[in-house]
Design an enzyme around this catalytic site. Structure first.
Site, short mmCIF file in Angstrom:
data_model
loop_
_atom_site.label_atom_id
_atom_site.label_comp_id
_atom_site.label_asym_id
_atom_site.label_seq_id
_atom_site.Cartn_x
_atom_site.Cartn_y
_atom_site.Cartn_z
N GLU A 160 -15.45 39.56 -12.96
CA GLU A 160 -15.91 38.95 -11.72
C GLU A 160 -15.42 39.80 -10.54
O GLU A 160 -14.33 40.35 -10.57
CB GLU A 160 -15.34 37.53 -11.61
CG GLU A 160 -15.83 36.78 -10.38
CD GLU A 160 -15.16 35.42 -10.24
OE1 GLU A 160 -15.79 34.51 -9.66
OE2 GLU A 160 -14.01 35.25 -10.70
N LYS A 191 -23.07 31.40 -10.77
CA LYS A 191 -21.88 30.59 -11.06
C LYS A 191 -22.04 29.17 -10.52
O LYS A 191 -22.35 28.96 -9.34
CB LYS A 191 -20.65 31.26 -10.43
CG LYS A 191 -19.32 30.57 -10.75
CD LYS A 191 -18.19 31.34 -10.08
CE LYS A 191 -16.82 30.72 -10.35
NZ LYS A 191 -15.76 31.43 -9.63
N CYS A 212 -15.55 32.89 -14.69
CA CYS A 212 -14.21 32.50 -14.24
C CYS A 212 -13.93 30.99 -14.31
O CYS A 212 -13.64 30.46 -15.38
CB CYS A 212 -13.98 33.03 -12.82
SG CYS A 212 -12.22 33.10 -12.35
#
Length: 271
Positions: free
Chosen positions: A43, A114, A157
């Site tokens: 990321e 995300k 993440c």
């Protein structure tokens, strides 16, 4: 699906697009020379800096990142994941934190925005408000179906704390879970490894987790320990705390073996 080598790249990205892409290319080259066919970048691989500075350069970062990923995948003839970079949304006031999977021909295979944004007051005194500049995605992550590399699911993440997302990938017959991250040093020391192992074990999938490490800017320090974990939860490779590469074999017979020994996906009551 065949047996092949995968690589989780570990970087210390800084507030400089050109420097970061040069570092990424060096590590991709290292992974390829060791035989990797599927490679993941972490990321924020193209840029880690203050939010205001990132937003001011978001369009350039987005264009540069996508061009870079396609060029690298073609040049090195690998399947390449860009684990998270900003892509401006509509009026440009916010961005999607975007993961992009590219094939060896430079073609896009899968794109994920995300979903879970890191809005957290970390006990070390740092406060993070990802939602101040990032628009949350609204779609469950895609699964790319590959006869050679297996079925690949994407995440980014903070998603790793939400097991329902990975259960969706497993329900779609996922074999490999990508978890590119820029995990904070404070939370990473206690949660990073155990969360990755849990996602691998409960879904009997491989986990490939590229990572940021070290001091990226100001007080922003990331945990490192890019990892590849097998479906039993065994850590096959760990990049430690310096920039580098974690490389391990992705083996379909290991997936089959673990799913025979622990057929938990067949025993689900609530799907």
């Amino acid at each position: 699906m065949k047996s092949y080598l995968a690589a989780a790249i570990q970087m210390t990205s800084v507030p400089n697009l050109e420097k970061n892409l040069a570092q990424a290319e060096e590590l991709i080259d290292l992974a390829v020379r060791q035989g990797a066919e599927l490679i993941g970048l972490p990321e924020n691989f193209p840029y880690m800096g203050e939010e205001s500075e990132k937003m001011a350069q978001a369009s350039a970062i987005a264009r540069g990142s996508e061009t870079f990923l396609k060029t690298m995948a073609q040049r090195y003839q690998v399947t390449l994941l860009g684990g998270g970079f900003p892509v401006p949304v509509n009026d440009g006031k916010k961005v999607y934190n975007t993961a992009l999977l590219i094939d060896p021909n430079g073609q896009e295979l899968a794109r994920y925005h995300k979903v879970h944004l890191f809005d957290v007051n970390v006990p070390d005194g740092n406060t993070y408000r990802e939602s101040s500049t990032v628009m949350a995605g609204e779609q469950l992550p895609p699964v790319h179906f590959s006869q050679e590399l297996g079925n690949i699911g994407l995440s980014v993440c903070y998603d790793v704390r939400f097991p329902e997302l990975y259960r969706h990938i497993a329900h779609k017959n996922g074999d490999v879970l990508f978890v590119p991250a820029a995990f904070t040093a404070f939370t990473g020391k206690d949660h990073w490894q155990v969360l990755l192992q849990a996602r691998a074990i409960e879904n009997t999938c491989y986990v490939i987790a590229p990572a940021q490490t070290g001091l990226n800017y100001a007080r922003r320090q990331t945990h490192g320990h890019a990892m590849i974990i097998d479906p039993w939860g065994v850590i096959l490779a760990d990049a430690g705390e310096k920039p580098g590469v974690a490389i391990a074999e992705i083996n379909p017979s290991r997936i089959e073996q673990v799913r025979r020994q622990m057929p938990s996906l067949q025993h689900r009551i609530f799907v």
